[in-house]
Each structure stands twice: as structure tokens, then as C-alpha cells.
Design a protein around this motif. Structure first.
Motif, PDB file in Angstrom:
ATOM      1  N   MET A  17      25.376  51.462  58.474  1.00  0.00           N
ATOM      2  CA  MET A  17      25.205  50.021  58.528  1.00  0.00           C
ATOM      3  C   MET A  17      26.088  49.316  57.507  1.00  0.00           C
ATOM      4  O   MET A  17      26.603  48.224  57.765  1.00  0.00           O
ATOM      5  CB  MET A  17      23.734  49.658  58.280  1.00  0.00           C
ATOM      6  N   ALA A  18      26.277  49.935  56.355  1.00  0.00           N
ATOM      7  CA  ALA A  18      27.115  49.338  55.312  1.00  0.00           C
ATOM      8  C   ALA A  18      28.547  49.170  55.785  1.00  0.00           C
ATOM      9  O   ALA A  18      29.284  48.305  55.293  1.00  0.00           O
ATOM     10  CB  ALA A  18      27.073  50.197  54.052  1.00  0.00           C
ATOM     11  N   GLN A  19      28.943  49.975  56.768  1.00  0.00           N
ATOM     12  CA  GLN A  19      30.300  49.903  57.313  1.00  0.00           C
ATOM     13  C   GLN A  19      30.371  49.092  58.605  1.00  0.00           C
ATOM     14  O   GLN A  19      31.404  49.055  59.268  1.00  0.00           O
ATOM     15  CB  GLN A  19      30.810  51.320  57.589  1.00  0.00           C
ATOM     16  N   GLY A  20      29.254  48.455  58.962  1.00  0.00           N
ATOM     17  CA  GLY A  20      29.229  47.674  60.191  1.00  0.00           C
ATOM     18  C   GLY A  20      28.932  48.512  61.414  1.00  0.00           C
ATOM     19  O   GLY A  20      29.104  48.062  62.546  1.00  0.00           O
ATOM     20  N   LEU A  21      28.483  49.754  61.201  1.00  0.00           N
ATOM     21  CA  LEU A  21      28.105  50.630  62.313  1.00  0.00           C
ATOM     22  C   LEU A  21      26.589  50.584  62.463  1.00  0.00           C
ATOM     23  O   LEU A  21      25.942  49.720  61.915  1.00  0.00           O
ATOM     24  CB  LEU A  21      28.599  52.058  62.031  1.00  0.00           C
ATOM     25  N   ASP A  24      21.031  40.747  51.396  1.00  0.00           N
ATOM     26  CA  ASP A  24      20.177  41.860  50.967  1.00  0.00           C
ATOM     27  C   ASP A  24      20.821  43.211  51.237  1.00  0.00           C
ATOM     28  O   ASP A  24      20.234  44.247  50.947  1.00  0.00           O
ATOM     29  CB  ASP A  24      18.828  41.808  51.675  1.00  0.00           C
ATOM     30  N   SER A  25      22.028  43.230  51.830  1.00  0.00           N
ATOM     31  CA  SER A  25      22.661  44.495  52.205  1.00  0.00           C
ATOM     32  C   SER A  25      24.084  44.566  51.667  1.00  0.00           C
ATOM     33  O   SER A  25      24.733  43.539  51.439  1.00  0.00           O
ATOM     34  CB  SER A  25      22.696  44.649  53.726  1.00  0.00           C
ATOM     35  N   SER A  26      24.577  45.787  51.476  1.00  0.00           N
ATOM     36  CA  SER A  26      25.951  45.951  51.010  1.00  0.00           C
ATOM     37  C   SER A  26      26.942  45.490  52.063  1.00  0.00           C
ATOM     38  O   SER A  26      28.030  45.002  51.734  1.00  0.00           O
ATOM     39  CB  SER A  26      26.212  47.411  50.630  1.00  0.00           C
ATOM     40  N   ILE A  85      33.440  34.301  48.396  1.00  0.00           N
ATOM     41  CA  ILE A  85      32.291  33.468  48.052  1.00  0.00           C
ATOM     42  C   ILE A  85      31.336  34.242  47.145  1.00  0.00           C
ATOM     43  O   ILE A  85      31.044  35.418  47.395  1.00  0.00           O
ATOM     44  CB  ILE A  85      31.526  33.039  49.325  1.00  0.00           C
ATOM     45  N   ASP A  86      30.829  33.594  46.098  1.00  0.00           N
ATOM     46  CA  ASP A  86      29.829  34.219  45.240  1.00  0.00           C
ATOM     47  C   ASP A  86      28.614  34.623  46.062  1.00  0.00           C
ATOM     48  O   ASP A  86      28.194  33.887  46.970  1.00  0.00           O
ATOM     49  CB  ASP A  86      29.378  33.251  44.141  1.00  0.00           C
ATOM     50  N   CYS A  87      28.027  35.772  45.708  1.00  0.00           N
ATOM     51  CA  CYS A  87      26.894  36.271  46.475  1.00  0.00           C
ATOM     52  C   CYS A  87      25.754  36.687  45.559  1.00  0.00           C
ATOM     53  O   CYS A  87      25.954  37.437  44.598  1.00  0.00           O
ATOM     54  CB  CYS A  87      27.324  37.460  47.338  1.00  0.00           C
ATOM     55  N   ALA A  88      24.576  36.198  45.864  1.00  0.00           N
ATOM     56  CA  ALA A  88      23.349  36.642  45.200  1.00  0.00           C
ATOM     57  C   ALA A  88      22.647  37.626  46.131  1.00  0.00           C
ATOM     58  O   ALA A  88      22.416  37.308  47.303  1.00  0.00           O
ATOM     59  CB  ALA A  88      22.437  35.458  44.906  1.00  0.00           C
ATOM     60  N   VAL A  89      22.321  38.799  45.628  1.00  0.00           N
ATOM     61  CA  VAL A  89      21.609  39.800  46.420  1.00  0.00           C
ATOM     62  C   VAL A  89      20.134  39.758  46.039  1.00  0.00           C
ATOM     63  O   VAL A  89      19.778  39.906  44.861  1.00  0.00           O
ATOM     64  CB  VAL A  89      22.186  41.211  46.183  1.00  0.00           C
ATOM     65  N   VAL A  90      19.275  39.548  47.040  1.00  0.00           N
ATOM     66  CA  VAL A  90      17.839  39.507  46.807  1.00  0.00           C
ATOM     67  C   VAL A  90      17.246  40.877  47.113  1.00  0.00           C
ATOM     68  O   VAL A  90      17.676  41.563  48.038  1.00  0.00           O
ATOM     69  CB  VAL A  90      17.166  38.396  47.655  1.00  0.00           C
ATOM     70  N   TYR A  91      16.273  41.268  46.328  1.00  0.00           N
ATOM     71  CA  TYR A  91      15.665  42.598  46.470  1.00  0.00           C
ATOM     72  C   TYR A  91      15.024  42.772  47.836  1.00  0.00           C
ATOM     73  O   TYR A  91      14.294  41.899  48.316  1.00  0.00           O
ATOM     74  CB  TYR A  91      14.608  42.808  45.383  1.00  0.00           C
ATOM     75  N   ASN A  92      15.312  43.902  48.441  1.00  0.00           N
ATOM     76  CA  ASN A  92      14.669  44.288  49.702  1.00  0.00           C
ATOM     77  C   ASN A  92      14.394  45.784  49.607  1.00  0.00           C
ATOM     78  O   ASN A  92      15.295  46.571  49.317  1.00  0.00           O
ATOM     79  CB  ASN A  92      15.591  43.984  50.883  1.00  0.00           C
ATOM     80  N   GLU A  93      13.167  46.177  49.845  1.00  0.00           N
ATOM     81  CA  GLU A  93      12.775  47.578  49.700  1.00  0.00           C
ATOM     82  C   GLU A  93      13.605  48.503  50.576  1.00  0.00           C
ATOM     83  O   GLU A  93      13.973  49.608  50.169  1.00  0.00           O
ATOM     84  CB  GLU A  93      11.288  47.729  50.060  1.00  0.00           C
ATOM     85  N   PHE A  94      13.951  48.046  51.771  1.00  0.00           N
ATOM     86  CA  PHE A  94      14.651  48.904  52.733  1.00  0.00           C
ATOM     87  C   PHE A  94      16.085  49.202  52.299  1.00  0.00           C
ATOM     88  O   PHE A  94      16.609  50.285  52.530  1.00  0.00           O
ATOM     89  CB  PHE A  94      14.634  48.241  54.114  1.00  0.00           C
ATOM     90  N   THR A  95      16.734  48.236  51.659  1.00  0.00           N
ATOM     91  CA  THR A  95      18.158  48.385  51.302  1.00  0.00           C
ATOM     92  C   THR A  95      18.383  48.549  49.803  1.00  0.00           C
ATOM     93  O   THR A  95      19.530  48.518  49.344  1.00  0.00           O
ATOM     94  CB  THR A  95      18.958  47.159  51.785  1.00  0.00           C
ATOM     95  N   LYS A  96      17.341  48.756  49.035  1.00  0.00           N
ATOM     96  CA  LYS A  96      17.433  48.705  47.575  1.00  0.00           C
ATOM     97  C   LYS A  96      18.407  49.721  46.973  1.00  0.00           C
ATOM     98  O   LYS A  96      18.931  49.498  45.877  1.00  0.00           O
ATOM     99  CB  LYS A  96      16.050  48.901  46.957  1.00  0.00           C
TER     100      LYS A  96
END
Length: 209
Positions: A44-48, A164-166, A177-188
Motif C-alpha cells: 500500500m505504501a507503494q500505491g499497490l 495517516d499513511s506513508s 506541501i507540509d504534512c501532519a501525520v495523525v496516529y492510526n493504529e493500523f498504519t502506526k
């Protein structure tokens, strides 16, 4: 100071990431393929996604097409029946709306998005929504967020992406663009080293903007 926020959707505004995985897992189990979560997240991190593992297991395209339809049906079933609220989201959006303009940039299909928001109060705070049908190249390509910038007529420096994902983070970084990553248990466990901010809840965005 930020004037615009572009929100990812799944895992940021609603807790759906696990259920999308679960729907794919269920569809593949029907044809004897076990969907490995760690590999799924790397893909998923690679768009797959789900079907990379199916193809690696030798599943043919016709069967994948059939099981894709099954996955989509299972996912919509979960969207209608499972608890996908993220506590405090609506309240945070209400507060943020007094300071910035906001929109959603998601890889979700329009049909799924509409099911999710049939009875929710999130869309009322958004200027617009971009779903997967609204652009050609998906995250991690920068096009989704560049399309959001263009729609707002916003400069990169006055805009913040919330992800929430890489995969989504890579899309924002590639768009500049600046990005804020919010905590998500699935993608932590994913790599968020390029994030401008790490937050636990959307309320913390008030201190960033």
C-alpha cells in the motif's frame, strides 16, 4: 500561518483502514489465499494493494476481477455495520473551520464515500471533496494534492495536508506541501520520517495552523 487544510479521509476522518483490509482478506480467503498484513501495508505504501499478493500466488485476472467485486461488496457491508467513527473529529473540524478552509482528498471510491457520509456531519465543513474518480494518478503520486491546491487556488506554503499513511505522506511531500501525520493504529509502524508534524488527534492541528 496555514489558510487551507487538505485532509486524507480513511484513517484520518473515519476509522476504515482495517475494514478495507479485512474485506480484501475475506475475498482472498475464498480462493485459498491468505492476505499477509505486513506485506499488504508495504504494498500500500507503494500505491499497490490486495491483488499484488493474489497475483504472486498465481491467481489469474478473471478470478481477481471476480474477487475484487466480492471485496467491494464486503467493504460496503462493513461500512454500513461497523463502528468507524473517530472520537472528536467533528468537534475538531468545527473549531478548525473558524480558522481555515478545508477539503478532502481521498483515494476512496465515490460510492464508498457516499455510504460513509450518508448520516455523518463531516462533509459540512469541507469546501469540496476529491475522490479517486476525480484525478488520474493515485497517491503516492503528487497529482491528488496538486489537484486540491489548484481547486482552492492556494499556495503550497499556506496549505497543510493531514495523512495517516506513508503513501499519503509521500504524495504530499512530492507535491511540496507540509504534512501532519495523525496516529492510526493500523498504519502506526509505517515510515513517517518526512512528516512535518506528528499528532495524536486532529485537535492538535489548532497549534500547527
Amino acid at each position: 500561518m496555514k489558510k487551507y487544510i487538505l485532509f486524507d479521509h480513511d484513517g484520518v476522518l473515519v476509522d476504515t483502514e482495517f475494514w478495507y483490509f479485512r474485506a480484501g482478506e475475506r475475498a482472498l480467503a475464498e480462493i485459498g489465499v491468505a492476505l499477509d498484513k505486513d506485506r499488504y501495508l508495504r504494498d500500500m505504501a507503494q500505491g499497490l494493494g490486495t491483488w499484488t499478493q493474489a497475483r504472486a500466488a498465481g491467481v489469474d485476472d478473471a478470478t481477481i476481477s471476480k474477487q475484487r467485486a466480492a471485496r467491494d461488496a464486503y467493504y460496503q457491508e462493513y461500512l454500513r455495520t461497523e463502528a468507524i467513527e473517530i472520537e472528536g473529529v467533528v468537534e475538531a473540524l468545527a473549531e478548525l473551520s473558524q480558522h481555515v478552509r478545508m477539503a478532502i482528498v481521498t483515494t476512496a471510491k465515490r460510492a464508498d464515500f457516499e455510504i460513509i457520509h450518508e448520516k455523518r456531519r463531516i462533509k459540512q465543513f469541507m469546501d469540496f471533496v476529491l475522490v479517486r474518480d476525480d484525478y488520474k494518478l493515485a497517491k503516492p503520486h503528487p497529482e491528488p494534492y496538486l489537484t486540491g491546491l489548484e481547486r482552492f487556488g492556494a499556495a503550497k506554503g499556506e496549505t497543510l495536508v493531514v495523512e495517516d499513511s506513508s503513501r499519503g505522506l509521500s504524495s504530499a511531500v512530492a507535491a511540496g506541501i507540509d504534512c501532519a501525520v495523525v496516529y492510526n493504529e493500523f498504519t502506526k509502524a509505517q515510515d513517517f520520517s518526512q512528516a512535518s508534524h506528528r499528532i495524536n488527534t486532529l485537535t492538535e492541528l489548532l497549534d500547527i495552523i
